[in-house]
Scaffold this active site. Structure first.
Site: not given
Ligand code: GDP
Ligand code: MN
Length: 382
Positions: A101, A189
């Site tokens: 992530y 993101e």
């Protein structure tokens, strides 16, 4: 403005961030064409601006054209958390060794950019933050200094990414940071950022929120226009140059100055009512602005009464009064209007309106009286 995954990926690609080969499709046939071009196997992905598409059945692997047909047919029209899928992104499927992530956003409290990196990607980062907060390596970045390659390398070490991924990940993070800053994102993101069995690091998902305040320096954002599901009332207000935010109450509000508009919301709430909107008409309370404001509020079917709260400063109340009368000639308003006019030339302004008052156009001497009246006309306390 939030971007769709495919737009976010194309945005990433401009900054050199590796993504999979793919294309968009609005029909099953187009999906097959895109899959043929991307090369099998492919992933068929719902394009909706909401996370958790995988869990909702909006991300499917397809090994051949028949499977693409099946999945594309099932996903198009699918309702994912209230978002109906009208478009697909088809990309060449990747083999996954590891899911990470990575994101950049603004930490308003710290007045610094915040980078988050985790070796436990793929799942929702909020879950990781709760179950295993130590698995997220955070870095604060001073916007003046930026993110250096050295910092990025130390950061991937701290996040414990697999050894073979570290150099590429550090390089990619510097690019993502550039995308976030130069691309004027509020959020950039990647979840998951993957390591393939062949040892390549690349972005499998993209969540990008652009900072609308920077739109003036990004003429290329034009291509994203219309793709955002905007509040219809807000779109109408924006087209008229008004500072409007739609809310879900029944008292429409027009005030001059953001501070007065905010306190008008408070007073309406205090009287037991609910505001249908925030609208600051600023200093220019002439007939054009007033007509535009009334039109936008009038188009909201939830509105039951309209509270016009003006405190004249540089804005003169007699001009406002004329603006209201002129606007009422132009727009057919379906809700009663309550006026509270005070400040510069208030006496003259009230005089102008005196002959026009009725049960549809009411004047009250103070803000609290006017709020009470507007709430009562909207059907009383909620
Ligand atoms: P989200 O659920 O909305 O976040 O959609 P994602 O794009 O993140 O996809 C959800 C999950 O599908 C990912 O976490 C992956 O596990 C899986 N996935 C997506 N693309 C691929 C791919 O190319 N290959 C494989 N094997 N899995 C994929
Ligand atoms: Mn994802």
């Amino acid at each position: 403005m939030d971007l769709f995954e495919y737009q976010g990926k194309q945005y990433f690609a401009r900054f050199g961030i590796p993504i999979s080969k793919g294309g968009v499709a609005d029909t099953v046939d187009e999906a097959v064409e895109q899959a043929d071009q991307a090369g099998y196997p492919v992933v068929v992905k719902a394009q909706v601006k909401v996370g958790g598409r995988g869990k909702a059945g909006g991300v499917k692997l397809a090994n051949d054209a028949d499977e693409v047909r099946t999945h594309a047919g099932n996903i198009l029209g699918l309702d994912i958390k209230g978002h109906v899928v009208g478009r697909l992104w088809i990309e060449h499927a990747s083999d996954i060794a590891k899911e990470y992530y990575a994101s950049f956003t603004l930490d308003r409290g710290a007045k610094l950019h915040l980078g988050m990196l985790s070796a436990e990607g793929g799942v929702e980062i909020e879950e990781v933050a709760v179950s295993n907060p130590d698995a997220i390596a955070m870095i604060h970045i001073d916007p003046v200094d930026g993110l250096s390659e050295e910092q990025a390398r130390a950061w991937v070490d701290e996040a414990n990414l697999d050894e073979e991924a570290r150099a590429q990940a550090a390089e990619l993070l510097v690019k993502l940071y550039r995308c976030y800053v130069e691309g004027d994102c509020d959020l950039a993101e990647i979840n998951p950022l993957i390591l393939t069995p062949e040892g390549r690091v690349h972005a499998l998902d993209a969540k990008v929120t652009l900072d609308d305040n920077a739109a003036f320096r990004h003429p290329e954002w034009e291509e994203f226009a219309g793709s955002d599901v905007e509040d219809e009332r807000e779109a109408r207000a924006k087209a008229r140059g008004l500072n409007y935010i739609g809310l879900d109450g029944s008292v429409g509000i027009i005030a001059n100055g953001a501070g007065l508009a905010m306190s008008t919301l408070d007073v309406v709430n205090q009287c037991g009512g609910t505001a249908a909107n925030f609208l600051d008409i600023g200093g220019g309370a002439n007939a054009d602005v007033m007509a535009a404001a009334l039109e936008v509020i009038n188009s909201d079917p939830a509105v039951r009464s309209i509270f016009v709260n003006i405190f004249g400063g540089i804005t003169r109340v007699d001009e406002v009064a004329n603006g209201v009368l002129e606007a009422l000639k132009r727009v057919d308003i379906s809700s009663p209007i309550v006026l509270r006019l005070d400040g510069t030339n208030a006496v003259a302004g009230r005089q102008i309106l005196a002959d026009h008052l009725s049960d549809r156009l009411v004047a009250e001497p103070t803000m609290i009286d006017a709020a009470r009246r507007a709430v009562a006309l909207a059907g009383g306390k909620s």
